[in-house]
Scaffold this motif. Structure first.
Motif, PDB file in Angstrom:
ATOM      1  N   PRO B  31       0.815  -1.224   0.000  1.00  0.00           N
ATOM      2  CA  PRO B  31       0.000   0.000   0.000  1.00  0.00           C
ATOM      3  C   PRO B  31       0.851   1.277   0.000  1.00  0.00           C
ATOM      4  O   PRO B  31       0.440   2.285  -0.588  1.00  0.00           O
ATOM      5  CB  PRO B  31      -0.837  -0.118   1.284  1.00  0.00           C
ATOM      6  CG  PRO B  31      -0.250  -1.225   2.077  1.00  0.00           C
ATOM      7  CD  PRO B  31       0.496  -2.102   1.149  1.00  0.00           C
ATOM      8  N   THR B  32       2.023   1.220   0.636  1.00  0.00           N
ATOM      9  CA  THR B  32       2.890   2.399   0.624  1.00  0.00           C
ATOM     10  C   THR B  32       3.431   2.642  -0.779  1.00  0.00           C
ATOM     11  O   THR B  32       3.463   3.785  -1.256  1.00  0.00           O
ATOM     12  CB  THR B  32       4.056   2.218   1.613  1.00  0.00           C
ATOM     13  OG1 THR B  32       3.520   1.925   2.902  1.00  0.00           O
ATOM     14  CG2 THR B  32       4.906   3.478   1.686  1.00  0.00           C
ATOM     15  N   GLU B  34       2.032   1.815  -3.548  1.00  0.00           N
ATOM     16  CA  GLU B  34       0.912   2.317  -4.347  1.00  0.00           C
ATOM     17  C   GLU B  34       0.654   3.799  -4.055  1.00  0.00           C
ATOM     18  O   GLU B  34       0.403   4.598  -4.970  1.00  0.00           O
ATOM     19  CB  GLU B  34      -0.343   1.494  -4.057  1.00  0.00           C
ATOM     20  CG  GLU B  34      -1.576   1.904  -4.833  1.00  0.00           C
ATOM     21  CD  GLU B  34      -1.365   1.973  -6.344  1.00  0.00           C
ATOM     22  OE1 GLU B  34      -0.573   1.179  -6.885  1.00  0.00           O
ATOM     23  OE2 GLU B  34      -1.964   2.879  -6.972  1.00  0.00           O
ATOM     24  N   ARG B  35       0.765   4.180  -2.795  1.00  0.00           N
ATOM     25  CA  ARG B  35       0.577   5.583  -2.416  1.00  0.00           C
ATOM     26  C   ARG B  35       1.656   6.459  -3.061  1.00  0.00           C
ATOM     27  O   ARG B  35       1.380   7.550  -3.565  1.00  0.00           O
ATOM     28  CB  ARG B  35       0.614   5.710  -0.891  1.00  0.00           C
ATOM     29  CG  ARG B  35       0.162   7.054  -0.341  1.00  0.00           C
ATOM     30  CD  ARG B  35      -0.247   6.964   1.132  1.00  0.00           C
ATOM     31  NE  ARG B  35       0.791   6.415   1.994  1.00  0.00           N
ATOM     32  CZ  ARG B  35       1.819   7.123   2.475  1.00  0.00           C
ATOM     33  NH1 ARG B  35       1.952   8.408   2.176  1.00  0.00           N
ATOM     34  NH2 ARG B  35       2.715   6.550   3.254  1.00  0.00           N
ATOM     35  N   MET B  36       2.896   5.979  -3.080  1.00  0.00           N
ATOM     36  CA  MET B  36       3.970   6.744  -3.717  1.00  0.00           C
ATOM     37  C   MET B  36       3.716   6.879  -5.227  1.00  0.00           C
ATOM     38  O   MET B  36       3.955   7.935  -5.815  1.00  0.00           O
ATOM     39  CB  MET B  36       5.319   6.064  -3.482  1.00  0.00           C
ATOM     40  CG  MET B  36       5.833   6.139  -2.064  1.00  0.00           C
ATOM     41  SD  MET B  36       6.052   7.840  -1.431  1.00  0.00           S
ATOM     42  CE  MET B  36       4.578   8.000  -0.398  1.00  0.00           C
ATOM     43  N   HIS B  37       3.240   5.788  -5.836  1.00  0.00           N
ATOM     44  CA  HIS B  37       2.958   5.832  -7.278  1.00  0.00           C
ATOM     45  C   HIS B  37       1.874   6.855  -7.593  1.00  0.00           C
ATOM     46  O   HIS B  37       1.879   7.471  -8.657  1.00  0.00           O
ATOM     47  CB  HIS B  37       2.566   4.437  -7.771  1.00  0.00           C
ATOM     48  CG  HIS B  37       3.678   3.440  -7.694  1.00  0.00           C
ATOM     49  ND1 HIS B  37       3.471   2.084  -7.654  1.00  0.00           N
ATOM     50  CD2 HIS B  37       5.028   3.608  -7.646  1.00  0.00           C
ATOM     51  CE1 HIS B  37       4.640   1.464  -7.573  1.00  0.00           C
ATOM     52  NE2 HIS B  37       5.587   2.368  -7.561  1.00  0.00           N
ATOM     53  N   GLN B  38       0.943   7.022  -6.666  1.00  0.00           N
ATOM     54  CA  GLN B  38      -0.079   8.067  -6.850  1.00  0.00           C
ATOM     55  C   GLN B  38       0.524   9.453  -6.646  1.00  0.00           C
ATOM     56  O   GLN B  38       0.293  10.373  -7.434  1.00  0.00           O
ATOM     57  CB  GLN B  38      -1.234   7.858  -5.863  1.00  0.00           C
ATOM     58  CG  GLN B  38      -2.064   6.616  -6.130  1.00  0.00           C
ATOM     59  CD  GLN B  38      -2.712   6.621  -7.508  1.00  0.00           C
ATOM     60  OE1 GLN B  38      -3.176   7.661  -7.968  1.00  0.00           O
ATOM     61  NE2 GLN B  38      -2.708   5.481  -8.183  1.00  0.00           N
ATOM     62  N   LEU B  39       1.312   9.575  -5.590  1.00  0.00           N
ATOM     63  CA  LEU B  39       1.846  10.882  -5.190  1.00  0.00           C
ATOM     64  C   LEU B  39       2.767  11.470  -6.259  1.00  0.00           C
ATOM     65  O   LEU B  39       2.751  12.676  -6.529  1.00  0.00           O
ATOM     66  CB  LEU B  39       2.605  10.714  -3.867  1.00  0.00           C
ATOM     67  CG  LEU B  39       3.043  11.966  -3.113  1.00  0.00           C
ATOM     68  CD1 LEU B  39       1.830  12.794  -2.691  1.00  0.00           C
ATOM     69  CD2 LEU B  39       3.862  11.575  -1.873  1.00  0.00           C
ATOM     70  N   ASP B  42       1.784  13.876  -9.235  1.00  0.00           N
ATOM     71  CA  ASP B  42       1.588  15.322  -9.068  1.00  0.00           C
ATOM     72  C   ASP B  42       2.865  16.122  -9.273  1.00  0.00           C
ATOM     73  O   ASP B  42       2.821  17.355  -9.241  1.00  0.00           O
ATOM     74  CB  ASP B  42       1.058  15.618  -7.655  1.00  0.00           C
ATOM     75  CG  ASP B  42      -0.314  15.007  -7.426  1.00  0.00           C
ATOM     76  OD1 ASP B  42      -1.046  14.805  -8.417  1.00  0.00           O
ATOM     77  OD2 ASP B  42      -0.649  14.723  -6.253  1.00  0.00           O
ATOM     78  N   ASP B  79       6.834  13.455   2.187  1.00  0.00           N
ATOM     79  CA  ASP B  79       6.211  12.141   2.349  1.00  0.00           C
ATOM     80  C   ASP B  79       7.113  11.058   1.727  1.00  0.00           C
ATOM     81  O   ASP B  79       7.339   9.983   2.309  1.00  0.00           O
ATOM     82  CB  ASP B  79       4.831  12.174   1.684  1.00  0.00           C
ATOM     83  CG  ASP B  79       3.922  11.060   2.169  1.00  0.00           C
ATOM     84  OD1 ASP B  79       4.348  10.252   3.013  1.00  0.00           O
ATOM     85  OD2 ASP B  79       2.763  11.014   1.701  1.00  0.00           O
ATOM     86  N   HIS B  80       7.658  11.370   0.563  1.00  0.00           N
ATOM     87  CA  HIS B  80       8.584  10.449  -0.100  1.00  0.00           C
ATOM     88  C   HIS B  80       9.844  10.248   0.742  1.00  0.00           C
ATOM     89  O   HIS B  80      10.349   9.122   0.860  1.00  0.00           O
ATOM     90  CB  HIS B  80       8.930  11.011  -1.486  1.00  0.00           C
ATOM     91  CG  HIS B  80       9.793  10.109  -2.319  1.00  0.00           C
ATOM     92  ND1 HIS B  80      10.628  10.590  -3.306  1.00  0.00           N
ATOM     93  CD2 HIS B  80       9.960   8.762  -2.325  1.00  0.00           C
ATOM     94  CE1 HIS B  80      11.263   9.574  -3.862  1.00  0.00           C
ATOM     95  NE2 HIS B  80      10.873   8.465  -3.305  1.00  0.00           N
ATOM     96  N   VAL B  83       9.194   7.808   3.422  1.00  0.00           N
ATOM     97  CA  VAL B  83       9.111   6.442   2.900  1.00  0.00           C
ATOM     98  C   VAL B  83      10.497   5.914   2.534  1.00  0.00           C
ATOM     99  O   VAL B  83      10.799   4.737   2.744  1.00  0.00           O
ATOM    100  CB  VAL B  83       8.139   6.398   1.695  1.00  0.00           C
ATOM    101  CG1 VAL B  83       8.252   5.081   0.949  1.00  0.00           C
ATOM    102  CG2 VAL B  83       6.712   6.618   2.183  1.00  0.00           C
TER     103      VAL B  83
END
Lengths: 111, 111
Positions: B31-32, B34-39, B42, B79-80, B83
């Protein structure tokens, strides 16, 4: 291969990123790929490669080369050229190749 | 993601090749990621990414960016950065990063 990473090469060097989507499984593919992985070792200026494929998904192979001459020598290899034709005829739905000049790299290893 | 390839980008652009060997499986990882791939979508100048992992083997993720500024913006994302620290603490045995400037690319698609 297995879980070895290519690292510690002094820039500049080149990465050749080959991303692909395969067609149906062909038993000739794996031994041919292995033969190419052996053959490329003899190219002066070849520095290493890594390969990963998500089952049912895409594959990514990264080749590391010292200079453009090394990349050109590998592309010009007659056996490799045959295999590239075979790849387009039989093995790949599609692929992309991105040749990049690396000026910066770094890594991490658990202590 | 699945079987989409990044292609057709006009050079010059940059590839960030991230190769890694994971530690034991951690349910927080996917899930992390996937969240980075979304972030990263932008980030101005982000052009796409591909990711593959051989089960039990290495993983390769390639990020495509228009310029060094885009890469720097992604690295500076707070955020990156959290991670990345978590990755070094928990998720990776080792990794390598190779930043390359692409002047040449090509592709193939089955007709």
């Amino acid at each position: 291969m297995s879980d070895q990473l290519v690292g510690g090469i002094e820039p500049p060097y080149y990465t050749v990123v080959f991303t692909s989507v395969r067609t149906e499984d062909d038993p000739a593919y794996a031994p041919t790929a292995e033969r190419m992985h052996q053959l490329v070792q003899d190219v002066p200026g070849f520095l290493g490669y890594e390969s990963a494929r998500t089952p049912g998904g895409i594959g990514i192979t990264v080749g590391y080369f010292r200079d453009e001459e090394a990349i050109a020598a590998w592309r010009a290899n007659a056996d490799h050229q045959d295999v590239m034709r075979r790849g387009r005829a039989d093995w790949y739905e599609r692929y992309s190749v991105h040749v990049g000049k690396v000026e910066r790299s770094y890594g991490f290893e658990r202590g």
